[in-house]
Scaffold this motif. Structure first.
Motif, PDB file in Angstrom:
ATOM      1  N   MET A 185      -2.212   4.587  10.266  1.00 48.05           N
ATOM      2  CA  MET A 185      -3.486   4.046   9.786  1.00 48.05           C
ATOM      3  C   MET A 185      -3.247   3.034   8.678  1.00 48.05           C
ATOM      4  O   MET A 185      -3.778   1.913   8.696  1.00 48.05           O
ATOM      5  N   ASP A 186      -2.417   3.390   7.723  1.00 46.19           N
ATOM      6  CA  ASP A 186      -2.144   2.527   6.571  1.00 46.19           C
ATOM      7  C   ASP A 186      -1.501   1.214   7.021  1.00 46.19           C
ATOM      8  O   ASP A 186      -1.844   0.133   6.525  1.00 46.19           O
ATOM      9  N   THR A 242      -3.363  -2.341   6.521  1.00 45.95           N
ATOM     10  CA  THR A 242      -2.695  -3.344   5.685  1.00 45.95           C
ATOM     11  C   THR A 242      -2.520  -4.644   6.454  1.00 45.95           C
ATOM     12  O   THR A 242      -2.773  -5.733   5.917  1.00 45.95           O
ATOM     13  N   ALA A 243      -2.107  -4.554   7.713  1.00 44.60           N
ATOM     14  CA  ALA A 243      -1.968  -5.761   8.543  1.00 44.60           C
ATOM     15  C   ALA A 243      -3.314  -6.483   8.664  1.00 44.60           C
ATOM     16  O   ALA A 243      -3.378  -7.721   8.571  1.00 44.60           O
ATOM     17  N   ALA A 244      -4.371  -5.736   8.850  1.00 41.01           N
ATOM     18  CA  ALA A 244      -5.702  -6.350   8.958  1.00 41.01           C
ATOM     19  C   ALA A 244      -6.084  -7.037   7.653  1.00 41.01           C
ATOM     20  O   ALA A 244      -6.631  -8.154   7.654  1.00 41.01           O
ATOM     21  N   SER A 245      -5.775  -6.411   6.532  1.00 39.73           N
ATOM     22  CA  SER A 245      -6.087  -7.011   5.233  1.00 39.73           C
ATOM     23  C   SER A 245      -5.302  -8.297   5.016  1.00 39.73           C
ATOM     24  O   SER A 245      -5.825  -9.264   4.453  1.00 39.73           O
ATOM     25  N   VAL A 246      -4.052  -8.318   5.472  1.00 39.51           N
ATOM     26  CA  VAL A 246      -3.236  -9.532   5.355  1.00 39.51           C
ATOM     27  C   VAL A 246      -3.904 -10.678   6.123  1.00 39.51           C
ATOM     28  O   VAL A 246      -4.015 -11.804   5.621  1.00 39.51           O
ATOM     29  N   SER A 277       3.464   9.452  10.951  1.00 39.02           N
ATOM     30  CA  SER A 277       2.268  10.274  10.761  1.00 39.02           C
ATOM     31  C   SER A 277       1.011   9.427  10.978  1.00 39.02           C
ATOM     32  O   SER A 277       1.055   8.183  10.940  1.00 39.02           O
ATOM     33  N   VAL A 278      -0.089  10.112  11.188  1.00 39.39           N
ATOM     34  CA  VAL A 278      -1.380   9.425  11.339  1.00 39.39           C
ATOM     35  C   VAL A 278      -1.662   8.575  10.102  1.00 39.39           C
ATOM     36  O   VAL A 278      -2.149   7.436  10.205  1.00 39.39           O
ATOM     37  N   SER A 335       0.858  -1.182   0.000  1.00 45.83           N
ATOM     38  CA  SER A 335       0.000   0.000   0.000  1.00 45.83           C
ATOM     39  C   SER A 335       0.897   1.236   0.000  1.00 45.83           C
ATOM     40  O   SER A 335       2.115   1.125  -0.125  1.00 45.83           O
ATOM     41  N   THR A 336       0.312   2.385   0.141  1.00 45.71           N
ATOM     42  CA  THR A 336       1.067   3.637   0.016  1.00 45.71           C
ATOM     43  C   THR A 336       2.259   3.688   0.966  1.00 45.71           C
ATOM     44  O   THR A 336       3.359   4.058   0.566  1.00 45.71           O
TER      45      THR A 336
END
Ligand code: 5GP
Length: 123
Positions: free
Chosen positions: A68-69, A73-77, A63-64, A27-28
């Motif tokens: 957040m990202d 991303t960890a949750a999506s994994v 940064s926030v 991701s970003t």
């Protein structure tokens, strides 16, 4: 004492594309890839793209948007690999000498696919 980031560490090399990796998700601000020496059927490392040494360094200075990202991303994994919701997993992050941190770039280990035993060994 402030952290000093070593840009020669192996995960920095992976982020610069100098060393290949088996990417699970990018991701970003975050990269998730399979650990080269898996300790369980699922063993993924989630790392921020920014220069953070440990969990506390990341939590204090990122940064926030990065924080957040990273967590999304960890949750999506976890969802993609079928361990949550499901039979469960363990998230581990090692820091510094007592934590036996091998690579000085913050990473979250996500382990699953089998019962994982106790949290820590008795000293
Ligand atoms: P630590 O002990 O720092 O928490 O964990 C570092 C992890 O990085 C270890 O589980 C190790 O197997 C993994 N690792 C070290 N070098 C590489 C590499 O070049 N590629 C990948 N995918 N994983 C690595």
């Amino acid at each position: 004492m402030a952290y000093t980031y070593d840009p020669t560490n192996i995960f920095a090399c992976i982020l610069r594309g100098e060393i290949p990796n088996k990417t699970v998700l990018e991701s970003t601000h975050t990269l998730a890839f399979h650990d080269i020496h898996p300790q369980a059927p699922v063993h993924v490392l989630v790392i921020p793209k920014g220069p953070y040494v440990t969990f506390d360094h990341f939590a204090a200075e990122a940064s926030v948007e990065e924080i957040m990202d990273f967590h999304r991303t960890a949750a999506s994994v976890c969802t993609m690999l079928g361990i949550a919701p499901g039979d469960g997993y363990r998230g581990i992050t090692n820091a510094g000498g007592n934590g036996l941190q091998e690579v000085p770039h913050y990473h979250l280990h996500i382990l699953g696919g089998r019962p994982l035993g106790r949290l820590v060994e008795r000293a």
